[in-house]
Scaffold this active site. Structure first.
Site, PDB file in Angstrom:
ATOM      1  CG  ASP A 266      -2.149   0.854   0.865  1.00  0.00           C
ATOM      2  OD1 ASP A 266      -2.240   2.200   0.780  1.00  0.00           O
ATOM      3  OD2 ASP A 266      -3.076   0.320   1.124  1.00  0.00           O
TER       4      ASP A 266
ATOM      5  CB  SER B 177      -6.559   2.277   0.120  1.00  0.00           C
ATOM      6  OG  SER B 177      -5.116   2.576  -0.173  1.00  0.00           O
TER       7      SER B 177
ATOM      8  CG  ASP C  53      -7.257  -0.644   6.115  1.00  0.00           C
ATOM      9  OD1 ASP C  53      -8.111   0.366   5.973  1.00  0.00           O
ATOM     10  OD2 ASP C  53      -6.159  -0.583   5.758  1.00  0.00           O
TER      11      ASP C  53
ATOM     12  CB  THR D 248      -6.111  -3.049   0.279  1.00  0.00           C
ATOM     13  OG1 THR D 248      -5.771  -1.414   0.714  1.00  0.00           O
ATOM     14  CG2 THR D 248      -5.628  -3.968  -0.696  1.00  0.00           C
TER      15      THR D 248
ATOM     16  NE  ARG E  71     -10.396   3.824   3.609  1.00  0.00           N
ATOM     17  CZ  ARG E  71      -8.878   4.146   2.777  1.00  0.00           C
ATOM     18  NH1 ARG E  71      -8.708   4.470   1.973  1.00  0.00           N
ATOM     19  NH2 ARG E  71      -7.797   3.572   3.510  1.00  0.00           N
TER      20      ARG E  71
ATOM     21  CD  GLU F 241      -3.623  -3.379   2.162  1.00  0.00           C
ATOM     22  OE1 GLU F 241      -3.330  -2.517   1.983  1.00  0.00           O
ATOM     23  OE2 GLU F 241      -4.018  -3.790   3.523  1.00  0.00           O
TER      24      GLU F 241
ATOM     25  CG  ASP G  29      -1.442   4.372   2.789  1.00  0.00           C
ATOM     26  OD1 ASP G  29      -1.121   5.301   1.630  1.00  0.00           O
ATOM     27  OD2 ASP G  29      -2.100   4.393   3.215  1.00  0.00           O
ATOM     28  CE  LYS G  30      -3.688   1.014   7.359  1.00  0.00           C
ATOM     29  NZ  LYS G  30      -4.668   1.715   6.963  1.00  0.00           N
TER      30      LYS G  30
ATOM     31  CG  HIS H 133      -1.615   8.379   4.934  1.00  0.00           C
ATOM     32  ND1 HIS H 133      -2.151   9.293   4.077  1.00  0.00           N
ATOM     33  CD2 HIS H 133      -2.165   6.922   4.204  1.00  0.00           C
ATOM     34  CE1 HIS H 133      -2.349   9.079   2.836  1.00  0.00           C
ATOM     35  NE2 HIS H 133      -2.629   7.686   3.283  1.00  0.00           N
TER      36      HIS H 133
ATOM     37  CG  ASP I 187      -2.698   0.734  -2.678  1.00  0.00           C
ATOM     38  OD1 ASP I 187      -1.855   1.230  -2.680  1.00  0.00           O
ATOM     39  OD2 ASP I 187      -3.990   0.760  -1.716  1.00  0.00           O
ATOM     40  CG  HIS I 188      -2.366   4.749  -3.455  1.00  0.00           C
ATOM     41  ND1 HIS I 188      -1.259   5.580  -2.409  1.00  0.00           N
ATOM     42  CD2 HIS I 188      -3.482   4.713  -2.700  1.00  0.00           C
ATOM     43  CE1 HIS I 188      -1.711   5.015  -1.503  1.00  0.00           C
ATOM     44  NE2 HIS I 188      -2.929   4.566  -1.146  1.00  0.00           N
TER      45      HIS I 188
ATOM     46  CG  HIS J  91      -3.297   8.600  -1.030  1.00  0.00           C
ATOM     47  ND1 HIS J  91      -4.191   7.555  -1.124  1.00  0.00           N
ATOM     48  CD2 HIS J  91      -2.575   8.060   0.454  1.00  0.00           C
ATOM     49  CE1 HIS J  91      -4.427   7.027  -0.400  1.00  0.00           C
ATOM     50  NE2 HIS J  91      -3.272   7.151   0.749  1.00  0.00           N
TER      51      HIS J  91
END
Lengths: 460, 460
Positions: free
Chosen positions: B38, B87, B139, B141, B152, B325, B330-331, B334, B372-373, B424
């Site tokens: 992610d 995501s 979550d 994904t 989500r 995943e 990602d998290k 962030h 994913d991004h 993102h």
């Protein structure tokens, strides 16, 4: 004979080489075309793709059979890893296969010794060579393929001692003066080089007198067999029996595109209340804008035009090495001008088309496309992921909101610093090759391997 | 019999399936392992590579035979292109082959209709299926592979109406309540699903009562044939004749690494004078730091452990689809925690090793690794490119200066916004595949094609 007729129609060099034996040799010759998008990382490619072809579209680049990444390597003067390159050290890696320190033009970190470049090796073996750039031909990327000096700023004989930029001393190359036993400035080294075709900007670096001479650097180049031109028309009609030096602007060539009315990315403007705490008040975001032609670009030869002239002149029965750089993808990103970068990436993509067309006719032509390092621009959300929170969420850098032809708005953020120019980034960069490269070019490599692959393919 | 012995030693499922005919069928079965990092863009990979393997090193990822890029596609509710995904919509593209809008879990933009996922198609065809994540299994994904809902955030029955985050309403899923004829919350949809192995975090979303029920969602899952575990030990010894739901933390699993003393990236602190004009004064940059183990991680199953358990349970004579995943690349980005992201990328790389080892034994196993991004983190110069100017040059975002094992300092910048979480980015993301994917997986694709390639390879 239809293939040969088609060749002849496409490349006048073929027509000049009349005998079938020579044409056959030319069809067999091995050539390498290395195309460098300065600062052309995946962010830049995605931003350009979204604008030029749409989010679901494809650039010519995207259709190349080999795609991978190149890890950029830099060291300090003492050999410690440095994670972000500049164009001088990364071009040195591409041109010589040696990892060096930032700012160096084909000289070694620490020792400051010249490192032989692929152009010099190719020339020595009787191959033709060429350098094409939208920057000054004395700028870091082309320079590293032909010159050897400790600092990229030493572009002409008057910029060798205590070089300043905006009044601040940024370096010194005194010990590379010819009087000190060195090779002299970058423009002087180009003027005495054996490169067959040198096309780009940088006239200003050639109009000054050579070191301890009453001749200008242009006159030195002419004495060394260069035919010098300064317009696209003269480039096209230049005699074929001399080397060609084309200098089409005082420094960097004007770029094709600019933001609406010349606008760049701009700082969002938070309200007075938002200065107290970021969770209140409001923010005025920059207005959306289109990209438009840059009026200064009129009359400038395109990268594709220069590429076509170079390919026509270099095509021969022994093979050639040609480096083509779209320099201002990077320079426009430094200045936070996304439309400029997009237009220059379009120029690169057209040069790729020319190279692919050439390789279709001359099948032993290896094309490698890559970047030298990453750049600052980031494609960020037009509407923040956190918009639902109802508080002002915005970059503290500079933002451009670009209206794309497919009817949406693309946010481009520049936020590596607050200086007059953004930083590079240390991301691994894209790598592409045509069918000839499949099996030769790994899908991940370190930048110096591009030199090795080129050298090996050319049998040098 | 040495191959079968080796198989039996590696995968206990083989030992259970005693007959040679079944072993032969298992060796022939087609499987797909989709590994999602992610937010794992090229910046994240380069940052992790520099730390974990050195600038000249290679991750397992880097050695995969196919490398390319995936273009992420998102649309607004009205179908207009949106250039940056979340995501939820990108997992929907991977899981269903359909492009949708941000926040949606396998439902269509505008119409809000469920879109069938690869897990549902595979199950219907008698294949086994699995979902493994370091996030809550509810979550975005993992959810998009098994559930269908408009937002989500609707992860459990108590989060369906007027969902708030930090006190602010971020969405509503009332019309997907079972009472309204919908499928209910994400945890309830997982509880009644046919997925054979579901491993990750998110216990909190299963401990609440199901909609209009006195049973918790865990009890619903148990009634639907799931064996539920909450520790790594119980995961390893879980009976093989039931589906397995492993929930190893209340929400996201603790990450493996953190910054020194828990530090994150921090704002450079300019001097008073520098506030007047950026060209005077000085700046205090954040102190360099090492990465260190996160004490909260103790006892958490690694992504590799979960992957190995999932592979062992899914291996069968009909084939399987498994999504794995690494969510907190990602998290942690962030939250501006580069050490956290590096550790989670290391976890992903180990899961890749497990998948490659499995594919070595079971050769009809297609492995696809992608992101994913893009994410906010940028590798920027430790010493500014403009340091020679002698003025303070620094990011207005947040910077971490990480001491790498090879003795250098790596600068990681987070500067997409000034909110509690970074944005993102819309960059095209990396794509990898094992030898099975060569010829099947193009080196550039749009994200929905990953669904199509998976479906076609599994013959669905």
């Amino acid at each position: 004979m239809s293939v040969l007729k088609s060749l002849a129609a496409s490349f006048s060099a073929i027509a000049l080489l009349a005998t079938p034996a020579l044409v056959a040799a030319q069809l067999e010759a091995r050539n390498v075309i290395l195309i460098i998008g300065d600062g052309m990382d995946d962010q830049q490619i995605t931003i350009a793709r979204n604008y030029l072809a749409g989010a679901r579209g494809r650039l010519s680049l995207d259709q190349m059979p080999l795609r991978g990444v190149s890890q950029v390597l830099t060291v300090s003067e003492h050999g410690t890893p440095v994670y972000v390159a500049d164009s001088a050290n990364s071009a040195t890696a591409l041109a010589t296969g040696q990892v060096t320190s930032r700012g160096r033009i084909a000289t070694s970190a620490g020792e400051d010794k010249p490192i032989t470049s692929i152009i010099e090796i190719a020339e020595a073996a009787g191959l033709k060579t060429g350098l094409v750039s939208t920057a000054s031909v004395t700028d870091a990327t082309p320079a590293a393929f032909v010159a050897h000096i400790n600092a990229r700023f030493c572009e002409n004989p008057e910029a060798m001692k205590d070089v300043t930029f905006s009044g601040i001393r940024v370096g010194d190359c005194s010990h590379h003066l010819k009087a000190a036993g060195g090779l002299g400035s970058i423009s002087e080294q180009i003027a005495v080089s054996g490169v067959d075709v040198v096309l780009g900007g940088g006239l200003t670096h050639f109009e000054v007198p050579a070191e301890n001479s009453s001749d200008t650097v242009i006159q030195v180049a002419e004495a060394n067999g260069f035919h010098v031109v300064t317009t696209a028309g003269d480039m096209a009609s230049a005699p074929k029996d001399k080397k060609l030096l084309g200098l089409f602007s005082p420094n960097t060539l004007p770029v094709r595109w600019q933001g609406e009315n010349g606008r760049t990315a701009e700082k969002p403007e938070p309200s007075w209340a938002n200065h107290i705490t970021q969770y209140i008040g409001s923010v005025k975001m920059p207005d959306p804008m289109v990209c438009e032609p840059n009026p200064d670009y009129a009359g400038t030869p395109s990268l594709k035009q220069m590429t076509d002239v170079a390919l026509d002149r270099l095509s021969n029965d022994r093979g050639f090495f040609l480096m083509i750089e779209s320099a201002s993808i990077d320079k426009q990103s430094h200045e936070r001008k996304p439309c400029g970068s997009i237009g220059e990436l379009a120029q690169l993509n057209e040069a790729v088309d020319s190279a692919l067309a050439y390789a279709k006719l001359f099948p032993n032509t290896l094309i490698i496309v890559t970047a030298d390092h990453g750049q600052a621009a980031q494609l960020i959300p037009e509407e923040s992921l956190f918009a639902a929170f109802g508080v002002p969420v915005f970059t503290r850098g500079r933002l451009a909101r670009i209206k794309t032809p497919e009817g949406a708005i693309m946010g481009v953020n520049y936020a590596t610093n607050d200086f007059i120019m953004e930083e590079h980034t240390g991301v691994n960069v894209p790598l592409f090759s045509n069918a000839v490269g499949v099996g030769l070019v790994p899908n991940m490599l370190v930048q110096p391997q591009i030199f090795e692959i080129t050298r090996d393919y050319l049998g040098l």
